[in-house]
Design an enzyme around this catalytic site. Structure first.
Site, short mmCIF file in Angstrom:
data_model
loop_
_atom_site.label_atom_id
_atom_site.label_comp_id
_atom_site.label_asym_id
_atom_site.label_seq_id
_atom_site.Cartn_x
_atom_site.Cartn_y
_atom_site.Cartn_z
CB SER A 183 21.90 4.72 69.69
OG SER A 183 22.38 5.29 68.45
CG ASP A 242 20.97 -0.26 63.37
OD1 ASP A 242 21.49 0.74 62.94
OD2 ASP A 242 20.92 -0.34 64.82
#
Length: 312
Positions: free
Chosen positions: A162, A254
């Site tokens: 991330s 995602d």
């Protein structure tokens, strides 16, 4: 006229489920997995861990992980890892990251430096980038006995998830321009990296754009800054990335998936002389392998990371 001091504590900024900032400057982190201590020997993996201060900057610390070694592997790859959390939450010492690093150190037989960089908003970007560069330089200096005895600097990796994946890109770009104590980064993995680009649907990604403004309010160009938009106009050439191999991991569900795929494609077309690989996992969301590490898909990610760290 004297300014009045607020008499009541009120929420000034809030990102649902992530972080809350009050008008008195205090911060409440809503996503805050509990911290766990290091272990001389993890009961599941046998990995030893310890916490250290990074002498080059007394504000920095890290958790080191050393797997059980066989007689013929005393010199093993070194992974410097940067955790995720939108640059404003999470920790190298959280239960999620501790479990993740134990698994990776054990399965890949690598020594890991998991960096505890400073967080926004108390320390807005570019603080985290500078902290991680400092930590990487400290790691390759082999000042810690574990590193001096076991780390093979010919097999140096950086990795992150991330926001940590974003940091990996920016650290690798910097390594392509600046000397890293005469050491070269062999490989970099970016797992579900936090990038914004010109093709993002800003309405759908509104949360991600607002977080960037929150953690880096002085970023030149805002969300077109090359640190969050590495394929934008005026961004440094991706061919200058300072490593030999890159693995990008994405998940089908995602919302950051498309930007990461475009980054991968742009890197492949940039003239980068190294190897670029993409792993996409179907049916999963952002950083699923950290919250649910025992699923088949999570094991698939771990297997691919192990291959990347051991066969490069």
């Amino acid at each position: 006229m004297e300014s009045k001091t607020p008499t009541t504590k009120e929420v000034k900024v809030e990102f649902t489920g992530l972080i809350r900032v009050f008008n008195d400057g205090s911060v409440e982190r809503l996503f805050a997995p509990p911290h766990v201590p290091p272990t001389p020997e993890d009961p599941e993996t046998g990995v030893a861990s310890k916490d250290i201060k990074i002498p080059a900057n007394t504000n920095l610390s890290a958790r080191l992980y050393l797997p059980k070694l066989t007689n013929n592997n005393h010199h093993i790859p070194l992974l410097v890892y940067f955790h995720g959390g939108g640059f404003c939450v999470e920790s190298a010492f959280s239960v999620l990251n501790h479990r993740y690093m134990n698994t990776l150190a054990s399965q890949a037989q690598v020594i890991i430096v998991s960096v505890e960089y400073r967080l926004a908003p108390e320390h807005p970007l570019p603080t985290a980038y500078e902290d991680c560069w400092t930590a990487l330089n400290w790691a390759v200096s082999l000042s810690d006995p574990w590193l001096a005895t076991h780390a093979d600097l010919n097999k140096l990796f950086i990795g992150g998830d991330s926001a940590g994946g974003n940091i990996v890109h920016n650290i690798a770009m910097r390594a392509g321009q600046e000397s890293l104590d005469k050491v070269k980064i062999l490989g970099a993995f970016l797992s579900h990296p936090y990038f914004l680009d010109d093709e993002n649907n800003q309405l759908e990604m509104d949360y991600m754009y607002k977080i960037w403004d929150f953690v880096y309010p002085t970023a030149p160009g805002g969300f077109n800054n090359h640190m969050i938009n590495p394929t934008g106009v005026g961004a440094p050439r991706l061919s200058a990335l300072g490593c030999s191999r890159v693995l990008v991991v994405v998940a089908e569900k995602d919302e950051l998936r498309d930007g990461a795929v475009r980054y991968t494609d742009a890197l492949k077309k940039s003239g980068f002389q190294g190897v670029v690989e993409l792993l996409e996992v179907q049916g999963e969301g952002h950083c699923f392998h950290m919250s649910n590490p025992d699923t088949d898909n999570a094991k698939l990610v771990f297997k691919r990371l192990v291959t990347f760290l051991t066969n490069s």
